[in-house]
Design an enzyme around this catalytic site. Structure first.
Site, PDB file in Angstrom:
ATOM      1  N   GLY A 118      -9.513  -3.765  -2.770  1.00 25.71           N
ATOM      2  CA  GLY A 118     -10.485  -4.767  -2.348  1.00 25.71           C
ATOM      3  C   GLY A 118     -11.884  -4.446  -2.823  1.00 25.71           C
ATOM      4  CG  ASP A 149      -1.780   1.252   1.303  1.00 22.65           C
ATOM      5  OD1 ASP A 149      -2.912   1.245   0.788  1.00 22.65           O
ATOM      6  OD2 ASP A 149      -1.313   2.247   1.882  1.00 22.65           O
ATOM      7  CB  VAL A 176      -3.514   1.877  -2.339  1.00 25.11           C
ATOM      8  CG1 VAL A 176      -3.298   1.011  -3.586  1.00 25.11           C
ATOM      9  CG2 VAL A 176      -3.170   3.325  -2.659  1.00 25.11           C
ATOM     10  CG  ASP A 177      -3.301  -2.830   0.667  1.00 21.85           C
ATOM     11  OD1 ASP A 177      -2.985  -3.250  -0.460  1.00 21.85           O
ATOM     12  OD2 ASP A 177      -2.529  -2.849   1.640  1.00 21.85           O
ATOM     13  CG  MET A 178      -8.695  -0.572   3.125  1.00 21.25           C
ATOM     14  SD  MET A 178      -9.254   0.406   4.534  1.00 21.25           S
ATOM     15  CE  MET A 178     -10.898  -0.253   4.778  1.00 21.25           C
TER      16      MET A 178
END
Length: 373
Positions: A177, A144, A172-174
């Protein structure tokens, strides 16, 4: 909020989640919240995030607990033939596979997409990756914060006179997802017509770039490199954190009508007709002098009381709350945004509200399982 019955829109969909860390598990949790039967397959040592603490509960970090409810969990060593055979047996019953292995790993094991798509033609295969499989950065690992740096997010985050700053949550990760969830739902919808699954990919790099509004739009139009503006919006003003006589407040004025209402509320009705500030474009250009005039006036106000007055007048404003204060706010409870389950689990609820098929919370993290229902 506590719930046990499966009322979700995805009831009957079977998801095999063999991903780790954040983007993939977050995708699986969202699908599970909305009714999918999610079976999480971890390596024998468990998902890495079990150790990402403190705090811990029974030796498992809060980070893991925050991403893995509404799943039942089992362990398989996919590096072994027996583990791969067990995975294939589960895939024969699955609608969706979520994975985020390094590109080439599953292919090396003989269970890559090209191979399994022939064996399981209805399977929706969702891969969360850092940069995709090819191209200048293809197949490289993605994390991230590094992707925030690489996609320009850090360059526009932080105080105007400070350095680039990581956003204080794994945005960014979320979002990757969330994009994975969107891709899975699109593929399931298309499968209704074609009867066939397909490969879905959500890459951190793509997701990071997708977050650059309005900075990218500004750059595409005028070619000027975006700069940091602190709490202030780059295009409109006053859309900023402002000091008051007590606590700071965040003011989010989006149009001329709201600005006029705001000026009346703070006892400066003529300010909205000032030639420097009478429309949104002028206020943005002259934001520094406007901020000085506003904060001089706001020094006589109690911030919390002013927020209530502004909101009642239709002017978007808010106190600047801490995380604990936000989670304990009465409206958080009213919206069902804190989930409580047996065994002491508490977590953030689903932000997507459906009238007939709402989300439900059926399995606390670490609930064991070895097969689909």
């Amino acid at each position: 909020m506590t719930a046990t019955a499966n009322t979700g829109a995805l009831a009957g969909i079977r998801v095999l989640d063999i991903s780790r860390i954040l983007g993939g598990p977050y995708c699986g949790q969202i699908l599970g919240d909305h009714g999918a039967d999610v079976l999480k397959v971890e390596p024998p040592q468990g998902d890495d995030t079990r150790t990402w603490g403190p705090p811990f509960k029974d030796g498992v970090a809060s980070y893991y607990h925050g991403l893995n409810r509404n799943k039942r969990t089992m362990a398989l060593d996919l590096g072994s033939e027996a583990g791969r055979e067990a995975l294939l047996a589960l895939l024969a019953e699955a609608d969706v596979l979520i994975e985020n292995f390094k590109t080439g790993t599953m292919e090396r094991w003989g269970i890559g997409y090209d191979t399994l798509a022939k064996r399981f033609p209805r399977l929706v295969w969702c891969r969360v990756s850092g940069f995709g499989a090819d191209g200048p950065l293809g197949a490289l690992p993605g994390y991230d914060a590094a992707v925030q740096a690489l996609t320009g997010i850090m360059s526009i985050n932080g105080e105007a006179d400070g350095g680039p700053l990581r956003v204080g949550l794994p945005v960014v990760d979320m979002v990757t997802g969330l994009n994975a969830v969107i891709g899975v739902l699109l593929a399931l919808q298309e499968r209704q017509r074609s009867g066939r699954g397909q490969f879905v990919e959500a890459a951190l790099y793509d997701s990071g770039l997708s977050l650059l509004h309005p900075h990218a739009a500004n750059w595409f139009l005028d070619g000027q490199p975006p700069r940091r503006t602190g709490n202030a919006h780059p295009n409109i003003y006053p859309y900023d954190a402002l000091k008051t006589g007590t606590d700071p407040i965040f003011l989010a004025v989006g149009n001329d009508r709201q600005f006029a209402s705001f000026c009346r509320c703070i006892g400066l009705p003529a300010l909205s007709d000032d030639p420097l500030y009478r429309d949104a474009g002028l206020r943005s250009v002259h934001r520094e002098s406007l901020k000085q005039r506003l904060e001089a006036q706001l020094a006589t106000f109690d911030g919390r009381q002013l927020v209530d007055q502004l909101m009642a007048a239709g002017v978007p404003a808010a106190p600047v709350l801490s995380v604990d204060a936000a989670l304990e706010h009465p409206h958080t409870a009213h919206r069902g945004m804190v989930v409580e389950m047996k065994g002491g689990y508490r977590g953030i609820g689903s932000p997507v509200k459906l009238s007939r098929t709402p989300a439900s919370y059926r399995h606390a993290p670490l609930t064991p399982g070895e097969s689909f229902f």
